[in-house]
Scaffold this active site. Structure first.
Site, PDB file in Angstrom:
ATOM      1  N   CYS A 389       0.810  -0.860  -0.117  1.00  0.00           N
ATOM      2  CA  CYS A 389      -0.640   0.231   0.335  1.00  0.00           C
ATOM      3  C   CYS A 389       0.732   1.333   0.061  1.00  0.00           C
ATOM      4  CB  CYS A 389      -1.416   0.066   0.693  1.00  0.00           C
ATOM      5  SG  CYS A 389      -2.764   1.424   0.530  1.00  0.00           S
ATOM      6  N   LEU A 390       1.065   2.004   1.748  1.00  0.00           N
ATOM      7  CA  LEU A 390       1.407   3.149   1.400  1.00  0.00           C
ATOM      8  C   LEU A 390       2.992   2.984   0.670  1.00  0.00           C
ATOM      9  CD1 LEU A 390       2.381   5.846   1.970  1.00  0.00           C
ATOM     10  CD2 LEU A 390       2.855   5.249   4.358  1.00  0.00           C
ATOM     11  N   GLN A 393       3.222   2.869  -2.743  1.00  0.00           N
ATOM     12  CA  GLN A 393       3.461   4.450  -3.222  1.00  0.00           C
ATOM     13  C   GLN A 393       4.894   5.236  -3.294  1.00  0.00           C
ATOM     14  OE1 GLN A 393       0.146   6.032  -0.678  1.00  0.00           O
ATOM     15  NE2 GLN A 393      -1.609   4.885  -1.888  1.00  0.00           N
ATOM     16  N   HIS A 536      -3.392  -5.015   1.018  1.00  0.00           N
ATOM     17  CA  HIS A 536      -2.944  -5.412   2.025  1.00  0.00           C
ATOM     18  C   HIS A 536      -3.010  -6.776   1.563  1.00  0.00           C
ATOM     19  CE1 HIS A 536      -2.134  -1.468   4.301  1.00  0.00           C
ATOM     20  NE2 HIS A 536      -3.730  -1.143   3.645  1.00  0.00           N
ATOM     21  N   GLU A 538      -1.580  -9.414   3.319  1.00  0.00           N
ATOM     22  CA  GLU A 538      -1.307  -9.841   5.060  1.00  0.00           C
ATOM     23  C   GLU A 538      -2.720 -10.078   5.654  1.00  0.00           C
ATOM     24  OE1 GLU A 538      -0.542  -6.854   4.099  1.00  0.00           O
ATOM     25  OE2 GLU A 538      -1.709  -4.779   6.179  1.00  0.00           O
TER      26      GLU A 538
HETATM   27  N1  GLN Z   1      -2.007   6.226   3.041  1.00  0.00           N
HETATM   28  C1  GLN Z   1      -2.309   6.065   1.698  1.00  0.00           C
HETATM   29  C2  GLN Z   1      -3.007   6.172   0.864  1.00  0.00           C
HETATM   30  O1  GLN Z   1      -3.956   6.777   1.603  1.00  0.00           O
HETATM   31  C3  GLN Z   1      -1.385   4.423   1.882  1.00  0.00           C
HETATM   32  C4  GLN Z   1      -2.808   3.774   2.993  1.00  0.00           C
HETATM   33  C5  GLN Z   1      -2.207   2.651   3.392  1.00  0.00           C
HETATM   34  O2  GLN Z   1      -1.170   2.446   3.483  1.00  0.00           O
HETATM   35  N2  GLN Z   1      -3.017   1.835   4.047  1.00  0.00           N
HETATM   36  O3  GLN Z   1      -3.292   5.655  -0.489  1.00  0.00           O
END
Ligand code: GLN
Length: 570
Positions: A389-390, A393, A536, A538
């Site tokens: 996720c993050l 990114q 995710h 996990e």
């Molecule tokens: N903050 C990022 C978003 O909102 C990633 C969120 C996360 O890692 N769950 O897209």
């Protein structure tokens, strides 16, 4: 529908309350009991009632409350639901998690709609009825048993409406359909060599003052409790001697079903609720614990994140890494690094002993540059990398800045209105779950404004993702606001980024103007193992079925360990 369920639920209900202390492992004990009942061949599910007023735990700080768990149907829930799913290997739903806030909000909406016909709205009966309806809604799934965990500790003001509701429920359901288990704590005083039963007596007294008589008492303690202490508890708390159990501290949580079975807990429960005499098949649990005891090698993984002060914030992640290790007979050691302390000039020194690097999910700008530094280290030193996720990114930002030469690359979350935001807030995307174009919630509300729950993803052939999943279509759970910006698909793939997972195309789109699909997995081709996912994974791993991405990541980390050891010897 709800009315019918309320009249003749087939399911039997086990209500689990906790006394004396919080953090006694009520969720784990309930989940382990659930696993034993499932192993008897019964259809089992679980529910958590949380006494706080947040509508759901989605807006709660992971430092304080631990991880926010997400179900397939997009509910943001307490981390105990993760235990339920891992122990039962069964997906939970939105119905499995209620907070007092959600109950009150439903009552208040009904009041505004005029459903109470001008009556005075009160905790009893309106709030308690709403709680009972929430519990009984579980029986719509044709279950044999529902385990309901009441969060908090008996004696808290907040849990009173829940306790009153379950007290009434027992009467509503009639004899033999509802059972109360109270989990308590038994301190051991080494100076006198005794277990102290007084706190348990007090918490049972508290429960009885509300009108609930526990049928079974489970005592948490560092050691198995003595027969004298059991007898004392049985006498003072008015339960039969064979209804007092111990849940001793275990190093490995997956031993719990075996320990509870050895004590005869599910047998007693089955007798009291007439659930049949069949023995549970505990052989998979025994095999699991034996395998865990045999793990011959160790692999070490660096987690570079921002919520490390309370390791419960990464509960499912650590579990999933452990499951991935189990698939290779390896024990996984975690080294946690606070991303705020990681920099380009110290990252190698910090991470050089680890065989794999993981950047997990998170929100907000704090620590971002440290995570990007960790990505840079794993990418350039060819260390196995999993970005979640993050983490995805950050990896896309790192790749854009350093490989695709977009120096200002960033995320809208950290720098709004930047032309080079490779991660941005998408509007008007095709939502395969509804078949419509989804419009982002334009409000700045923090609650309920994310892409949540399970979404399909098409996996590209010939990629690391395909090698891991071995399937062209997968479903994974999401919880984020921002996405890979499709405007950068071309420049980034030209620079070598591989997009290995994408959402399906909109079947109604105009082929002359194809709409970009959601980017769900990216990876690198010229790297031993570098995979990042927007979802995710996990949340979908269990010890009985380790998640493919974690299995592949740990496999790659083990290969890296082999290389590191080889080069040391050479
Ligand atoms: N903050 C990022 C978003 O909102 C990633 C969120 C996360 O890692 N769950 O897209």
């Amino acid at each position: 529908m709800r009315k019918r369920a309320a009249q003749s639920p087939r399911a039997k209900f086990i209500i689990i309350t906790g006394g004396v202390l919080s953090s006694l492992g009520k969720g784990l004990t309930a989940a382990a009991l659930g696993a034993l009942l499932k192993a008897k061949g019964l259809k089992v599910s679980m529910q958590k009632l949380d006494p706080y007023l947040n509508l759901d735990p989605g807006t709660m700080n992971p430092h304080q409350h631990g991880e926010v768990y997400v179900t397939d149907d997009g509910a943001e829930t307490d981390l105990d639901l993760g235990h339920y799913e891992r122990f039962l290997d069964t997906p939970m739903t939105r119905r499995s998690s209620y907070t007092a806030g959600r109950i009150y909000s439903q009552v208040l909406s009904k009041e505004r709609r005029g459903d109470y016909l001008g009556g005075t709205v009160q905790v009893i009966p309106h709030v308690t009825d709403e709680v009972k309806a929430a519990i009984l809604s579980m029986s719509e799934d044709e279950l044999d048993v529902v385990l309901v965990e009441v969060g908090g500790t008996v004696g808290d003001i907040e849990s009173l409406p829940f306790l009153e509701a379950v007290r009434q429920l027992k009467g509503d359901l009639g004899r033999g359909r509802c059972l109360f288990i109270h989990l308590s704590y038994l301190p051991y005083l080494p100076t006198s060599g005794e277990f102290k039963s007084k706190p348990t007596q007090h918490s049972v007294k508290e429960l009885r003052s509300i009108g609930i008589q526990p049928d079974i008492i489970v005592c948490r303690g560092a050691l198995p409790i003595s027969p004298e202490s059991k007898a004392k508890i049985a006498l003072f708390c008015d339960v039969s001697l064979d209804a007092v159990f111990t849940a001793v501290d275990v190093k490995n949580i997956y031993e719990l079903p075996l320990k509870l079975h050895a004590e005869g807990l599910e047998k007693k429960v089955s007798k009291l609720l007439s659930l049949g005499r069949q023995e549970p098949d505990i052989s998979p649990w025994r095999a699991l614990v034996e395998r865990q005891a045999r793990l011959s090698k160790t692999v070490s993984i660096a987690i570079v994140g921002k919520y490390g002060e309370l390791m419960d914030s990464y509960k499912s992640l650590k579990e999933a890494l452990g499951h991935g290790g189990l698939a290779h007979e390896a024990k996984v050691e975690f080294h946690y690094f606070n991303a705020e302390e990681v920099r380009l000039d110290n990252v190698e020194k910090l991470l050089k002993h680890d065989h794999g690097v993981l950047v997990p999910g998170g929100f907000g700008q704090r620590g971002i540059e440290g995570m990007i530094g960790a990505v840079n280290y794993a990418r350039t030193r060819r260390i196995p990398f999993l970005g979640i996720c993050l983490g995805l990114q950050c990896a896309v930002i790192e790749f854009s800045r350093n490989v695709a030469k977009i120096p200002a690359a960033n995320s809208e979350e950290f720098r709004p209105n930047c032309r080079d935001n490779v991660i941005f807030r998408m509007t008007g995307w095709y939502d395969p779950n509804t078949g419509h174009r989804a419009q982002r919630d334009p409000s700045d509300d923090l609650g309920g404004s994310m892409r949540l729950g399970s979404y399909p993803c098409q996996v590209a052939p010939g990629t690391l993702a395909m090698a891991a999943y071995g399937a062209p279509l997968i479903h994974e759970r999401h919880r984020h606001r921002f996405e890979f910006n499709p405007r950068f698909i071309n420049p980034l793939t030209k620079a070598g980024l591989v997009i290995s997972g994408q959402g399906p195309a909109d079947p109604l789109e105009n082929p002359a103007h194809p709409r970009p699909k959601l980017v769900e997995i990216v990876e690198l081709a010229d790297h031993p193992w570098f995979v990042c996912c927007q979802f995710h994974p996990e949340f979908k791993s269990s010890p009985m079925s380790p998640h493919p991405l974690f299995k592949a990541f740990i496999g790659a980390a083990l290969a890296e360990r082999g290389k590191m050891e080889g080069s040391k010897k050479g």
